[in-house]
Scaffold this motif. Structure first.
Motif, mmCIF file in Angstrom:
data_model
loop_
_atom_site.group_PDB
_atom_site.id
_atom_site.type_symbol
_atom_site.label_atom_id
_atom_site.label_comp_id
_atom_site.label_asym_id
_atom_site.label_seq_id
_atom_site.Cartn_x
_atom_site.Cartn_y
_atom_site.Cartn_z
ATOM 1 N N ASN A 159 -12.619 8.670 -6.273
ATOM 2 C CA ASN A 159 -11.558 9.465 -5.653
ATOM 3 C C ASN A 159 -10.499 8.575 -5.009
ATOM 4 O OD1 ASN A 159 -11.804 12.570 -5.561
ATOM 5 N ND2 ASN A 159 -13.907 11.883 -5.343
ATOM 6 N N LEU A 160 -10.927 7.516 -4.301
ATOM 7 C CA LEU A 160 -9.966 6.639 -3.629
ATOM 8 C C LEU A 160 -9.127 5.855 -4.637
ATOM 9 C CD1 LEU A 160 -12.113 5.248 -0.656
ATOM 10 C CD2 LEU A 160 -10.378 7.051 -0.600
ATOM 11 N N ILE A 161 -9.786 5.342 -5.693
ATOM 12 C CA ILE A 161 -9.039 4.593 -6.708
ATOM 13 C C ILE A 161 -8.087 5.512 -7.468
ATOM 14 C CG2 ILE A 161 -9.249 3.220 -8.816
ATOM 15 C CD1 ILE A 161 -12.007 2.285 -7.749
ATOM 16 N N ASP A 162 -8.562 6.697 -7.830
ATOM 17 C CA ASP A 162 -7.730 7.675 -8.543
ATOM 18 C C ASP A 162 -6.526 8.058 -7.686
ATOM 19 O OD1 ASP A 162 -7.303 9.525 -10.790
ATOM 20 O OD2 ASP A 162 -7.671 11.063 -9.292
ATOM 21 N N ASN A 163 -6.748 8.232 -6.387
ATOM 22 C CA ASN A 163 -5.677 8.585 -5.458
ATOM 23 C C ASN A 163 -4.640 7.452 -5.388
ATOM 24 O OD1 ASN A 163 -4.925 10.699 -3.375
ATOM 25 N ND2 ASN A 163 -4.854 8.847 -2.136
ATOM 26 N N LYS B 253 -5.696 -2.650 -5.847
ATOM 27 C CA LYS B 253 -6.692 -3.678 -5.548
ATOM 28 C C LYS B 253 -7.899 -3.061 -4.860
ATOM 29 C CE LYS B 253 -7.102 -8.198 -3.256
ATOM 30 N NZ LYS B 253 -6.396 -9.202 -2.423
ATOM 31 N N VAL B 254 -9.111 -3.437 -5.320
ATOM 32 C CA VAL B 254 -10.360 -2.992 -4.687
ATOM 33 C C VAL B 254 -11.113 -4.241 -4.253
ATOM 34 C CG1 VAL B 254 -12.484 -1.663 -4.933
ATOM 35 C CG2 VAL B 254 -10.446 -1.016 -6.242
ATOM 36 N N GLU B 255 -11.432 -4.339 -2.950
ATOM 37 C CA GLU B 255 -12.107 -5.534 -2.464
ATOM 38 C C GLU B 255 -13.172 -5.184 -1.429
ATOM 39 O OE1 GLU B 255 -9.089 -7.965 -0.678
ATOM 40 O OE2 GLU B 255 -9.145 -6.869 1.209
ATOM 41 N N ILE B 256 -14.144 -6.090 -1.307
ATOM 42 C CA ILE B 256 -15.155 -5.986 -0.252
ATOM 43 C C ILE B 256 -14.996 -7.218 0.620
ATOM 44 C CG2 ILE B 256 -17.619 -5.880 0.267
ATOM 45 C CD1 ILE B 256 -18.070 -4.615 -2.433
ATOM 46 N N ARG C 96 -12.516 -1.738 0.620
ATOM 47 C CA ARG C 96 -11.104 -1.394 0.790
ATOM 48 C C ARG C 96 -10.454 -1.108 -0.565
ATOM 49 N NH1 ARG C 96 -8.558 -6.306 3.918
ATOM 50 N NH2 ARG C 96 -7.172 -4.760 4.869
ATOM 51 N N VAL C 97 -9.622 -0.050 -0.605
ATOM 52 C CA VAL C 97 -8.808 0.279 -1.783
ATOM 53 C C VAL C 97 -7.348 0.175 -1.351
ATOM 54 C CG1 VAL C 97 -8.232 2.015 -3.505
ATOM 55 C CG2 VAL C 97 -10.592 1.780 -2.717
ATOM 56 N N ILE C 98 -6.602 -0.730 -1.980
ATOM 57 C CA ILE C 98 -5.252 -1.064 -1.522
ATOM 58 C C ILE C 98 -4.248 -0.734 -2.617
ATOM 59 C CG2 ILE C 98 -3.780 -2.918 -0.636
ATOM 60 C CD1 ILE C 98 -6.454 -4.436 -0.003
ATOM 61 N N ASP C 99 -3.170 -0.048 -2.223
ATOM 62 C CA ASP C 99 -2.092 0.227 -3.175
ATOM 63 C C ASP C 99 -0.749 -0.054 -2.519
ATOM 64 O OD1 ASP C 99 -0.627 2.804 -2.243
ATOM 65 O OD2 ASP C 99 -2.739 3.373 -2.097
ATOM 66 N N LYS C 100 0.258 -0.217 -3.334
ATOM 67 C CA LYS C 100 1.626 -0.441 -2.847
ATOM 68 C C LYS C 100 2.505 0.724 -3.283
ATOM 69 C CE LYS C 100 1.113 -5.465 -2.978
ATOM 70 N NZ LYS C 100 1.621 -6.743 -3.539
ATOM 71 N N GLY C 101 1.987 1.937 -3.024
ATOM 72 C CA GLY C 101 2.674 3.139 -3.475
ATOM 73 C C GLY C 101 3.590 3.738 -2.427
ATOM 74 N N ILE C 102 3.680 5.054 -2.428
ATOM 75 C CA ILE C 102 4.649 5.752 -1.573
ATOM 76 C C ILE C 102 4.223 5.774 -0.110
ATOM 77 C CG2 ILE C 102 5.435 7.225 -3.445
ATOM 78 C CD1 ILE C 102 3.688 9.428 -2.261
ATOM 79 N N GLY C 103 2.925 5.526 0.172
ATOM 80 C CA GLY C 103 2.464 5.555 1.548
ATOM 81 C C GLY C 103 2.344 6.970 2.090
ATOM 82 N N SER D 258 -0.690 1.940 1.086
ATOM 83 C CA SER D 258 -1.788 2.399 1.933
ATOM 84 C C SER D 258 -3.039 1.564 1.683
ATOM 85 C CB SER D 258 -2.106 3.878 1.650
ATOM 86 O OG SER D 258 -0.969 4.686 1.792
ATOM 87 N N ILE D 259 -3.898 1.541 2.714
ATOM 88 C CA ILE D 259 -5.213 0.919 2.595
ATOM 89 C C ILE D 259 -6.244 1.944 3.058
ATOM 90 C CG2 ILE D 259 -6.752 -0.940 3.338
ATOM 91 C CD1 ILE D 259 -4.304 -2.633 3.912
ATOM 92 N N PHE D 260 -7.130 2.339 2.160
ATOM 93 C CA PHE D 260 -8.238 3.247 2.488
ATOM 94 C C PHE D 260 -9.512 2.396 2.542
ATOM 95 C CE2 PHE D 260 -5.018 5.933 0.731
ATOM 96 C CZ PHE D 260 -5.133 7.141 1.396
ATOM 97 N N SER D 261 -10.251 2.479 3.661
ATOM 98 C CA SER D 261 -11.422 1.614 3.813
ATOM 99 C C SER D 261 -12.552 2.353 4.530
ATOM 100 C CB SER D 261 -11.049 0.361 4.590
ATOM 101 O OG SER D 261 -10.581 0.676 5.893
ATOM 102 N N PHE D 262 -13.762 1.830 4.344
ATOM 103 C CA PHE D 262 -14.937 2.371 5.035
ATOM 104 C C PHE D 262 -16.031 1.322 5.040
ATOM 105 C CE2 PHE D 262 -15.355 3.410 0.577
ATOM 106 C CZ PHE D 262 -16.690 3.147 0.283
ATOM 107 N N ARG D 263 -17.018 1.512 5.887
ATOM 108 C CA ARG D 263 -18.163 0.599 5.974
ATOM 109 C C ARG D 263 -19.459 1.362 5.723
ATOM 110 N NH1 ARG D 263 -17.477 -4.350 8.389
ATOM 111 N NH2 ARG D 263 -15.394 -4.771 9.244
#
Length: 458
Positions: free
Chosen positions: A369-373, A383-386, A392-399, A452-457
């Protein structure tokens, strides 16, 4: 076609009728057995009370007839060889040997015996109970019997009372269901009328639906929709071009509320019909049509899956099935799936082996869901990183605007109201809910217009 309240009422009536028949049948046999057991114990008690009188009496014929007049029970005394030596209802000299009667045989072996059978002497069915005793040191059998007509009459009276009580309960339940169906119909009519007023641009009309929480949610959603549409209407003269776009999206949004699957189904029907009618269609165009059909079917499948999972989560029907696994492998699987969907997009993975304890299927759904979003609302690489235990799922989109960040994880909420795509605004709601089940929380860092950056632990 029946209305919702009629379907509810008819189905409940059918269910209660079936329940009435099943319970009545079961209770009939249960009460009948209870009644027979009751009379069997009554006959046993009678035998115990008269046993001493019979074993000590020299006038058995007179005694059993006297007992018959007092208890209305047939009394028979039989000697050890099966000969009837006293009988309250019939001439003992004309009676057959009773040594092989079921109740006598059972009493001979166990001390007590009973049976229900047809009496060739009295020409009717009787309940017999016999007890082995001794008279002058010789075995005798004292047998008491009662006609089944007496048992049946008493049983039918009791059963009719039970049916009356159950029938009252059925009528009461139907009354309650009728009341509930009427209330549901009233709430639905309110919503229909309100939607009709929206279609007529009558935005000042109010909507109050509070019969159930679901109706309150629909009412709140529609009221918010009305406020936004009203504001857009007020800017009509200044933003004519924008107003046309808003009006189109308003119609699409209202249509999506009642017909979420109409658009993808129409796509499938249209392109399928075109393929069927044109056998000589260019292969490239045919492939394009098939891709359209495939994408539309995927949309339907995704909408069904998301709605189903949202309902199950909201009703607390699912619990995480936790296990230990490497989150990095799950990230790679999710990215591979998204690359199949977005063939021309680049997804960068930066992760090292990292063990977590969680529900693997649910966490994979979170990542998808986060990557698709991120892919949907950006045009550059995702970008997807740990990093330090944080996914963390990072994009350079509309924010996302600051005022939308707190609202974006709500069910059915979508920040980009002017780009309705039948996603129904459930993606981030599901992500947030799944993370809550795992004791985690979705963190959103976003700058409008930059990404945006969507992240969780875990």
């Amino acid at each position: 076609m029946l209305r919702l309240n009629q379907i509810f009422f008819y189905h409940l009536t059918l269910l209660l009728s079936i329940l009435f028949f099943v319970v009545s049948t079961i209770s009939y046999f249960a009460l009948k057995n209870i009644e027979i057991e009751h009379y069997q114990k009554t006959l046993q008690n009678s035998i115990i009370l008269i046993e001493s009188q019979i074993t000590g009496s020299n006038n058995l014929d007179g005694l059993v007839k006297n007992i018959k007049s007092l208890t209305n029970q047939r009394i028979t005394v039989i000697d050890g060889r099966g000969k009837v030596i006293a009988e309250s209802d019939f001439d003992k000299n004309e009676m057959e040997n009773h040594a092989n009667r079921p109740e006598i045989k059972e009493a001979r072996e166990n001390g007590w015996g009973s049976s229900i059978r047809y009496s060739s002497t009295l020409k009717e069915n009787l309940l017999y109970v016999a007890k082995k005793s001794y008279k002058n040191s010789e075995p005798v059998y004292i047998r008491a019997a009662i006609t089944l007509k007496t048992i049946q009459n008493n049983f039918y009276a009791l059963w009719l009372k039970f049916l009356a009580v159950f029938g009252f309960f059925i009528l009461f339940s139907l009354g309650v269901s009728y009341f509930l169906s009427k209330k549901i119909k009233m709430e639905i009519n309110k919503i229909i009328n309100f939607l009709d007023s929206i279609a007529k641009k009558e935005y000042k009309k109010s909507l109050k639906v509070n019969f159930a929480k679901e109706f309150e949610e629909i009412g709140e959603y529609l009221r918010n929709l009305t406020k936004k549409l009203q504001k857009r209407e007020e800017k009509k003269e200044k933003f004519t071009k924008k107003l046309k776009q808003i009006s189109r999206q308003r119609s699409e949004l209202i249509s999506a509320i009642s017909h979420e699957f109409k658009n993808p189904v129409a796509i499938i029907n249209g392109y399928t019909q075109a393929l069927l009618e044109d056998d000589s269609m260019d292969e490239k165009l045919r492939r394009k049509f098939l891709e359209k059909i495939y994408n539309a079917s995927n949309k339907i499948s995704n909408m069904i899956d998301r709605l189903s999972i949202a309902i199950k989560f909201e009703n607390n029907d699912l619990e995480p099935k936790k296990s230990e696994f490497d989150i990095c492998y799950v990230v790679k699987d999710a990215v591979k799936l998204m690359k199949d969907k977005y063939k021309n997009r680049e997804i960068v993975i930066k992760c090292e082996p990292y063990k977590v304890i969680a529900d693997k299927t649910m966490i994979e759904m979170v990542l998808i869901n986060l990557i698709d979003n991120a892919l949907k609302y950006s045009e550059t690489d995702v970008k997807v990183e740990i990093k330090e235990g944080e996914i963390r799922v990072i994009d350079k989109g509309i924010g996302i605007k600051n005022e939308d960040i707190e609202k974006i994880t709500r069910k059915f909420y979508r920040a980009r109201r002017n780009s309705w795509d039948n996603s129904m605004g459930l993606g981030l709601y599901l992500v947030s809910y799944i993370l809550e089940l795992h004791g985690s929380k979705l963190k959103i860092d976003s700058e409008y217009g930059k990404g945006s950056i969507f992240s969780f632990r875990l």
